[in-house]
Design an enzyme around this catalytic site. Sequence first.
Site, PDB file in Angstrom:
ATOM      1  N   SER A 163       0.835  -1.202   0.000  1.00 33.04           N
ATOM      2  CA  SER A 163       0.000   0.000   0.000  1.00 33.04           C
ATOM      3  C   SER A 163       0.873   1.257   0.000  1.00 33.04           C
ATOM      4  CB  SER A 163      -0.964  -0.043   1.190  1.00 33.04           C
ATOM      5  OG  SER A 163      -1.994   0.897   1.060  1.00 33.04           O
ATOM      6  N   ASP A 258     -10.374  -3.741  -5.280  1.00 28.19           N
ATOM      7  CA  ASP A 258      -9.561  -2.660  -4.720  1.00 28.19           C
ATOM      8  C   ASP A 258      -9.773  -1.407  -5.553  1.00 28.19           C
ATOM      9  OD1 ASP A 258      -7.606  -0.965  -3.705  1.00 28.19           O
ATOM     10  OD2 ASP A 258      -6.048  -2.514  -3.665  1.00 28.19           O
ATOM     11  N   HIS A 288      -7.952  -4.965  -0.860  1.00 29.95           N
ATOM     12  CA  HIS A 288      -6.814  -4.193  -0.373  1.00 29.95           C
ATOM     13  C   HIS A 288      -6.511  -4.596   1.078  1.00 29.95           C
ATOM     14  CE1 HIS A 288      -4.164  -0.670  -0.789  1.00 29.95           C
ATOM     15  NE2 HIS A 288      -4.339  -0.542   0.508  1.00 29.95           N
TER      16      HIS A 288
END
Length: 322
Positions: A163, A258, A288
């Site tokens: 991320s 996501d 995610h």
Amino acid sequence: MTGGPSMTGTVAETSVDRDVTALLAELGPPVPVAELSTVELRQSMRDAVSVFTHGAAPIAVDRVTDEHVPGGAGSIPARIYTPARPAAVMVYLHGGGWVVGDLDTHDLVARRICRDTQSVVVSVDYRLMPEHPFPAALQDAWDATTWAARLRPDLPFLVAGDSAGATLAACVALTARDDGGPRIDGQVLVYPVVDDDLDAPSMQTYRDGPRITRDDLAYYLRMYLGTVQARRSPYVLPGHAKWLGELPPTVLAVAGHDPLRSSEQKFGRRLEAAGIEVTVQVDPELVHGWIDFAPRVPSADRAFSRLTQTINDLIHRGHAAA
């Protein structure tokens, strides 16, 4: 570009894994991140990781040490995971929107990567917003990378993250390319925040999540891009780079459900067009943040195993090139 199936056709119709849905339900109703204080956000991350790792089997590695890496703004806390016979060195940068996350939230992730790839993993506790706006996190990531590159120059050297941490890893690779080093033999980007395109197709499709929403991402991006330094920097988001040539071989992990998916796919195509070797791992049933779910979700565990196998292939190619 190699890896899993493309995110078109029937893949887009794949449902979220039921185990993921059940696990997320244990967290209770989601609260928009903009409604939480920084203290509450950080505690919510710690609480979530406790749920995700509940009952997880310990992952032993040969040695774990907490260090302080010298940096331009002071020492940077880091945790170093060392296998008995190192095959590579990897800097790992945790996710969390540049606001949350630390060495402990990603301890199990770092341990598994160390065990399964035989890498010396340098997990970096970079400075977080809002106390430390851009470029603090990137500066710490860069300083830790240049330090770690000297640990075992005889071994392949990788940068990685998930991320927001994957964003930092990609920007470190861009900086190394433009500043003449250190040598980076591979970048491993697990669902990175590539750009700030809030109108991308997947941003609309998954605007309400699961796990992270378009509004959540907009909140983090406003904070991250809110300084003059960020607006002027070519290294704030990797998708903003005009040229992606001469970057290291790349592993790009994309979750099916996501909001970031479209931008990640576009970034993968740009890397490939620039002549970069790209392996894309697509996990259509995941969301995610799946790397944190692996202890309790079989499909995430399998995705983690595929990821580490791809990293091993990257390390093998690094040894062959050396």
